[in-house]
Design a protein around this motif. Structure first.
Motif, PDB file in Angstrom:
ATOM      1  N   UNK A 183       4.710   2.423  18.133  1.00 40.21           N
ATOM      2  CA  UNK A 183       4.040   2.893  16.913  1.00 40.21           C
ATOM      3  C   UNK A 183       4.883   3.935  16.184  1.00 40.21           C
ATOM      4  N   UNK A 184       5.544   4.798  16.941  1.00 42.20           N
ATOM      5  CA  UNK A 184       6.390   5.807  16.317  1.00 42.20           C
ATOM      6  C   UNK A 184       7.564   5.187  15.574  1.00 42.20           C
ATOM      7  N   UNK A 185       8.088   4.075  16.113  1.00 39.80           N
ATOM      8  CA  UNK A 185       9.174   3.386  15.440  1.00 39.80           C
ATOM      9  C   UNK A 185       8.678   2.515  14.295  1.00 39.80           C
ATOM     10  N   UNK A 186       7.462   1.991  14.408  1.00 39.05           N
ATOM     11  CA  UNK A 186       6.930   1.104  13.390  1.00 39.05           C
ATOM     12  C   UNK A 186       6.519   1.854  12.129  1.00 39.05           C
ATOM     13  N   UNK A 187       6.012   3.041  12.288  1.00 38.27           N
ATOM     14  CA  UNK A 187       5.501   3.777  11.127  1.00 38.27           C
ATOM     15  C   UNK A 187       6.579   4.058  10.074  1.00 38.27           C
ATOM     16  N   UNK A 188       7.773   4.559  10.453  1.00 41.69           N
ATOM     17  CA  UNK A 188       8.812   4.734   9.428  1.00 41.69           C
ATOM     18  C   UNK A 188       9.209   3.425   8.762  1.00 41.69           C
ATOM     19  N   UNK A 189       9.191   2.324   9.535  1.00 41.38           N
ATOM     20  CA  UNK A 189       9.514   1.036   8.946  1.00 41.38           C
ATOM     21  C   UNK A 189       8.510   0.619   7.888  1.00 41.38           C
ATOM     22  N   UNK A 190       7.231   0.846   8.165  1.00 40.78           N
ATOM     23  CA  UNK A 190       6.204   0.526   7.174  1.00 40.78           C
ATOM     24  C   UNK A 190       6.361   1.394   5.927  1.00 40.78           C
ATOM     25  N   UNK A 191       6.734   2.651   6.124  1.00 38.44           N
ATOM     26  CA  UNK A 191       6.935   3.532   4.977  1.00 38.44           C
ATOM     27  C   UNK A 191       8.128   3.091   4.143  1.00 38.44           C
ATOM     28  N   UNK A 192       9.220   2.727   4.805  1.00 38.81           N
ATOM     29  CA  UNK A 192      10.409   2.307   4.069  1.00 38.81           C
ATOM     30  C   UNK A 192      10.202   0.982   3.346  1.00 38.81           C
ATOM     31  N   UNK A 193       9.409   0.092   3.944  1.00 31.89           N
ATOM     32  CA  UNK A 193       9.144  -1.198   3.301  1.00 31.89           C
ATOM     33  C   UNK A 193       8.139  -1.105   2.161  1.00 31.89           C
ATOM     34  N   UNK A 194       7.487   0.057   2.016  1.00 28.12           N
ATOM     35  CA  UNK A 194       6.500   0.279   0.948  1.00 28.12           C
ATOM     36  C   UNK A 194       5.391  -0.780   0.984  1.00 28.12           C
ATOM     37  N   UNK A 195       4.961  -1.139   2.194  1.00 26.13           N
ATOM     38  CA  UNK A 195       3.902  -2.129   2.350  1.00 26.13           C
ATOM     39  C   UNK A 195       2.568  -1.557   1.885  1.00 26.13           C
ATOM     40  N   UNK A 196       1.925  -2.286   0.991  1.00 25.25           N
ATOM     41  CA  UNK A 196       0.624  -1.865   0.463  1.00 25.25           C
ATOM     42  C   UNK A 196      -0.244  -3.104   0.299  1.00 25.25           C
ATOM     43  N   UNK A 197      -1.062  -3.381   1.324  1.00 26.67           N
ATOM     44  CA  UNK A 197      -1.909  -4.579   1.296  1.00 26.67           C
ATOM     45  C   UNK A 197      -3.054  -4.462   0.307  1.00 26.67           C
ATOM     46  N   UNK A 198      -3.346  -3.262  -0.156  1.00 28.20           N
ATOM     47  CA  UNK A 198      -4.466  -3.084  -1.077  1.00 28.20           C
ATOM     48  C   UNK A 198      -4.229  -3.787  -2.406  1.00 28.20           C
ATOM     49  N   UNK A 199      -2.957  -3.962  -2.786  1.00 27.69           N
ATOM     50  CA  UNK A 199      -2.696  -4.600  -4.079  1.00 27.69           C
ATOM     51  C   UNK A 199      -3.127  -6.068  -4.082  1.00 27.69           C
ATOM     52  N   UNK A 200      -3.231  -6.674  -2.892  1.00 29.64           N
ATOM     53  CA  UNK A 200      -3.637  -8.081  -2.840  1.00 29.64           C
ATOM     54  C   UNK A 200      -5.097  -8.278  -3.224  1.00 29.64           C
ATOM     55  N   UNK A 201      -5.925  -7.267  -3.016  1.00 30.11           N
ATOM     56  CA  UNK A 201      -7.351  -7.403  -3.296  1.00 30.11           C
ATOM     57  C   UNK A 201      -7.753  -6.653  -4.560  1.00 30.11           C
ATOM     58  N   UNK A 202      -6.793  -6.160  -5.306  1.00 29.94           N
ATOM     59  CA  UNK A 202      -7.112  -5.513  -6.576  1.00 29.94           C
ATOM     60  C   UNK A 202      -7.690  -6.548  -7.538  1.00 29.94           C
ATOM     61  N   UNK A 203      -8.709  -6.228  -8.318  1.00 35.04           N
ATOM     62  CA  UNK A 203      -9.357  -7.220  -9.201  1.00 35.04           C
ATOM     63  C   UNK A 203      -8.388  -7.911 -10.154  1.00 35.04           C
ATOM     64  N   UNK A 204      -7.509  -7.159 -10.788  1.00 29.86           N
ATOM     65  CA  UNK A 204      -6.572  -7.774 -11.736  1.00 29.86           C
ATOM     66  C   UNK A 204      -5.630  -8.742 -11.035  1.00 29.86           C
ATOM     67  N   UNK A 205      -5.147  -8.352  -9.864  1.00 30.05           N
ATOM     68  CA  UNK A 205      -4.241  -9.232  -9.132  1.00 30.05           C
ATOM     69  C   UNK A 205      -4.950 -10.482  -8.620  1.00 30.05           C
ATOM     70  N   UNK A 206      -6.181 -10.338  -8.158  1.00 26.68           N
ATOM     71  CA  UNK A 206      -6.947 -11.510  -7.721  1.00 26.68           C
ATOM     72  C   UNK A 206      -7.171 -12.475  -8.869  1.00 26.68           C
ATOM     73  N   UNK A 207      -7.470 -11.937 -10.051  1.00 30.18           N
ATOM     74  CA  UNK A 207      -7.699 -12.802 -11.211  1.00 30.18           C
ATOM     75  C   UNK A 207      -6.413 -13.525 -11.621  1.00 30.18           C
TER      76      UNK A 207
END
Length: 276
Positions: free
Chosen positions: A23-47
């Protein structure tokens, strides 16, 4: 009844430490990749995604398009198969040069070749690293510049990249199988080619076939991806249809590609069952 100390898992602490480390190694990787799953369920993006996907139905099925689709599919298969054939022709001699399985100097040293024999193999292994370290799509871009648009660039890109992959794995397979028949032939004065054909290859053929068929499946997928940079096949047609916002045509080509991958998987299973 077991005491509490006896019921405790002795590997619990190491597993916990490994989990925390992961987990300690994975967290910096997620930060560097700028992963943001919330954008997939945003209303404008869904439409927007819904409007885009709705254009895929019904898939295109007119006669002229189906003829074009059949030609692109056959071209994709031809690119993958021809590229793999060239890759195999390059990989086999490189794998034999990189492997110590046929080393005569190792016979009197308990399987450990002389230092000068090891030094001679390092340039070959370095070449294999160079070939497989550059992605096939980069090779495709270079060959498109050199030979122009079309399937030739895709064939050469697959041949170069997959030669490095096949050569590395073949060399490791040669060294991992039972080498006693090969060494017995070499000690009896047999030429290296005969020792390879009658001692090494029969033991390594099953693993080599399995990996080669798997790489052929990967080559089919890679040939589609390389089509986006002008290397021909289904990928090039998908790129053209996407540029023209022809979602129905893209849907038909994606379904064809899905069937193509299923066919390749079925063929690979049949070959493994028959030849291994």
């Amino acid at each position: 009844m077991l005491k509490p100390a006896q019921r405790r898992d002795p590997a619990a602490l190491p597993r916990l430490l490994l989990t925390v480390l992961a987990l300690a190694l994975l967290w910096p990787g997620l930060q560097l990749s700028e992963l943001n799953l919330a954008v997939l369920v945003a209303p404008d993006n869904l439409r927007n995604m819904g409007q885009f996907v709705s254009g895929f139905w019904p898939p295109a099925h007119d006669r002229d398009f189906l003829e074009l689709l059949a030609q692109a599919t056959l071209q994709t298969l031809a690119i993958a198969t021809a590229g793999m054939a060239l890759a195999w022709l390059l990989a086999m001699p490189l794998a034999l040069l990189a492997s110590r399985a046929l080393s005569i100097s190792a016979l009197a040293r308990g399987g450990q070749p002389a230092w000068w024999a090891q030094a001679l193999r390092w340039p070959v292994r370095g070449l294999l690293i160079v070939l497989r370290s550059v992605p096939e799509i980069v090779w495709a871009l270079l060959f498109v510049r050199a030979v122009g648009l079309g399937p030739t660039a895709g064939v050469l890109a697959i041949a170069i990249t997959y030669a490095g992959m096949l050569g590395k794995v073949y060399a490791e397979i040669f060294e991992s199988v039972d080498l006693r028949p090969t060494r017995a032939l070499l000690l009896a004065g047999s030429p290296r080619l005969a020792a390879f054909a009658y001692g090494l290859l029969p033991n390594a053929a099953g693993e080599m076939l399995s990996y080669s068929v798997y790489r052929w499946e990967c080559a089919i997928r890679a040939s589609v991806v390389m089509g986006f940079v002008g290397a021909g096949g289904l990928g090039q047609q998908i790129d053209l249809s996407l540029r023209m916002f022809a979602g129905a045509e893209v849907a038909s080509m994606l379904l064809t590609f899905l069937l193509l991958v299923l066919l390749a998987d079925s063929l690979s299973r049949w070959l493994r069952g028959r030849l291994t």
